[in-house]
Design an enzyme around this catalytic site. Structure first.
Site, PDB file in Angstrom:
ATOM      1  N   ASP A   1     -84.943 -23.501 -18.752  1.00  0.00           N
ATOM      2  CA  ASP A   1     -85.081 -22.050 -18.675  1.00  0.00           C
ATOM      3  C   ASP A   1     -85.927 -21.632 -17.471  1.00  0.00           C
ATOM      4  O   ASP A   1     -86.511 -22.475 -16.789  1.00  0.00           O
ATOM      5  CB  ASP A   1     -85.678 -21.489 -19.979  1.00  0.00           C
TER       6      ASP A   1
ATOM      7  N   ASN B   1     -93.607 -19.142 -32.105  1.00  0.00           N
ATOM      8  CA  ASN B   1     -92.737 -18.361 -32.994  1.00  0.00           C
ATOM      9  C   ASN B   1     -91.454 -19.125 -33.344  1.00  0.00           C
ATOM     10  O   ASN B   1     -90.503 -18.550 -33.849  1.00  0.00           O
ATOM     11  CB  ASN B   1     -92.391 -17.008 -32.349  1.00  0.00           C
TER      12      ASN B   1
ATOM     13  N   HIS C   1     -89.455 -20.644 -31.183  1.00  0.00           N
ATOM     14  CA  HIS C   1     -88.394 -20.603 -30.180  1.00  0.00           C
ATOM     15  C   HIS C   1     -88.184 -21.970 -29.528  1.00  0.00           C
ATOM     16  O   HIS C   1     -89.085 -22.816 -29.532  1.00  0.00           O
ATOM     17  CB  HIS C   1     -88.635 -19.499 -29.135  1.00  0.00           C
TER      18      HIS C   1
ATOM     19  N   GLU D   1     -85.356 -16.933 -28.369  1.00  0.00           N
ATOM     20  CA  GLU D   1     -86.334 -16.296 -29.243  1.00  0.00           C
ATOM     21  C   GLU D   1     -85.752 -16.101 -30.648  1.00  0.00           C
ATOM     22  O   GLU D   1     -84.529 -16.216 -30.834  1.00  0.00           O
ATOM     23  CB  GLU D   1     -86.721 -14.931 -28.649  1.00  0.00           C
TER      24      GLU D   1
HETATM   25  C1  GLP Z   1     -92.163 -21.665 -23.010  1.00  0.00           C
HETATM   26  C2  GLP Z   1     -90.933 -22.454 -22.615  1.00  0.00           C
HETATM   27  C3  GLP Z   1     -90.501 -23.418 -23.696  1.00  0.00           C
HETATM   28  C4  GLP Z   1     -91.693 -24.221 -24.185  1.00  0.00           C
HETATM   29  C5  GLP Z   1     -92.714 -23.274 -24.750  1.00  0.00           C
HETATM   30  C6  GLP Z   1     -93.935 -23.977 -25.322  1.00  0.00           C
HETATM   31  O1  GLP Z   1     -91.834 -20.568 -23.772  1.00  0.00           O
HETATM   32  N1  GLP Z   1     -89.840 -21.571 -22.337  1.00  0.00           N
HETATM   33  O2  GLP Z   1     -89.479 -24.267 -23.192  1.00  0.00           O
HETATM   34  O3  GLP Z   1     -91.278 -25.147 -25.163  1.00  0.00           O
HETATM   35  O4  GLP Z   1     -93.133 -22.410 -23.698  1.00  0.00           O
HETATM   36  O5  GLP Z   1     -94.861 -24.231 -24.315  1.00  0.00           O
HETATM   37  P1  GLP Z   1     -96.165 -25.110 -24.526  1.00  0.00           P
HETATM   38  O6  GLP Z   1     -95.704 -26.508 -24.501  1.00  0.00           O
HETATM   39  O7  GLP Z   1     -97.047 -24.762 -23.366  1.00  0.00           O
HETATM   40  O8  GLP Z   1     -96.744 -24.729 -25.838  1.00  0.00           O
END
Ligand code: GLP
Length: 246
Positions: free
Chosen positions: A69, A138, A140, A145
């Site tokens: 993404d 959340n 996702h 989302e």
């Molecule tokens: C972002 C990314 C996700 C990732 C999430 C969690 O939203 N789009 O791909 O899994 O963050 O990030 P973190 O690993 O920093 O908690």
């Protein structure tokens, strides 16, 4: 439980366990197609893979990489972009072929065409072999989302408040976090041959227990992963702390 769950002591152990699975995939199929996440969670995995590469234990030169993404709009050379993040934290540290790295263009004017291009590129290389995913607070996955349909494809999405807040560390201030993103869809992810979901820390415990323990629901996109025939989940003790007996 058709999927595999591995609970490890801490972040370092998670990095080793996840890197082992990725390395096994690459050794079995040196031109594997990997989908990779950004975020703080995979950093321990990227550190471990970098060490393996530097020790000559892993050859990533034929591996094809797809990013999950990107923010929208987002210049690819901005340090806050996911593209810059992945180069900084992983890809620039290891021996790879730059031509094998694929990103979503956060400045594409026609996002529908850009997302179609990405889907076509995935098909052109033979599909994703291993999709590595973190999880949002959340529930996702990538930028899918709550409310994202199970059959969603790569598309432009609106980011939730929690997701924007969780990404604020990449920006000078929380207000600068874009309100939209481009993301592989849940359907795109589910078509991968194997899925590896990783989560670290107490912050993720609720999303993990709800996604893995409750019914499948669009309000928890990660819950859909349990329908995948080859899902491995690796959690550290804290992320697993609210899991009831599954
Ligand atoms: C972002 C990314 C996700 C990732 C999430 C969690 O939203 N789009 O791909 O899994 O963050 O990030 P973190 O690993 O920093 O908690």
């Amino acid at each position: 439980m058709p999927w595999r769950l591995e609970i490890v002591q801490d972040e370092e152990a998670l990095g080793k366990a996840a890197a082992r699975i990725i390395a096994e995939q690459v050794r079995a199929q040196p031109d594997s197609v990997l989908a990779l996440p950004t975020g703080r969670t995979p950093l321990c995995v990227y550190r471990e893979l970098t060490t393996m590469d530097q020790r000559g234990e892993l050859d990533l030169r034929r591996v094809r990489f797809f990013h999950l993404d990107e923010f929208y709009p987002m210049a690819m050379d901005s340090p806050a972009s996911f593209q810059a993040f992945l180069w900084r934290e992983f890809l620039s540290q290891v021996s790879i072929d730059r031509a094998n790295v694929h990103f979503l263009n956060g400045l594409a004017e026609d996002t529908t065409a850009e997302c179609r291009r990405y889907e076509e590129r995935i098909v052109a290389v033979g599909g994703l072999d291993l999709v590595v995913l973190g999880i949002g607070v959340n529930g996702h996955i990538a930028f899918n989302e709550p409310g994202s349909p199970v059959d969603s494809r790569t598309r432009l999405v609106t980011l939730c408040r929690e997701s924007r807040a969780a990404s604020a560390y990449l920006f000078a201030s929380a207000e600068e976090v874009p309100h939209q993103g481009l993301t592989m869809g849940i359907g795109t992810i589910m078509e991968g041959q194997r899925i590896l979901l990783i989560a670290v820390g107490e912050r993720k415990a609720r999303a993990v227990s709800q996604s893995l323990g409750h019914s499948l629901t669009p309000s928890l996109p990660a819950s859909f992963l349990r329908q995948h025939p080859d899902l491995t989940v690796i959690l550290d003790q804290e992320a697993a702390s609210l899991l009831k007996k599954i």
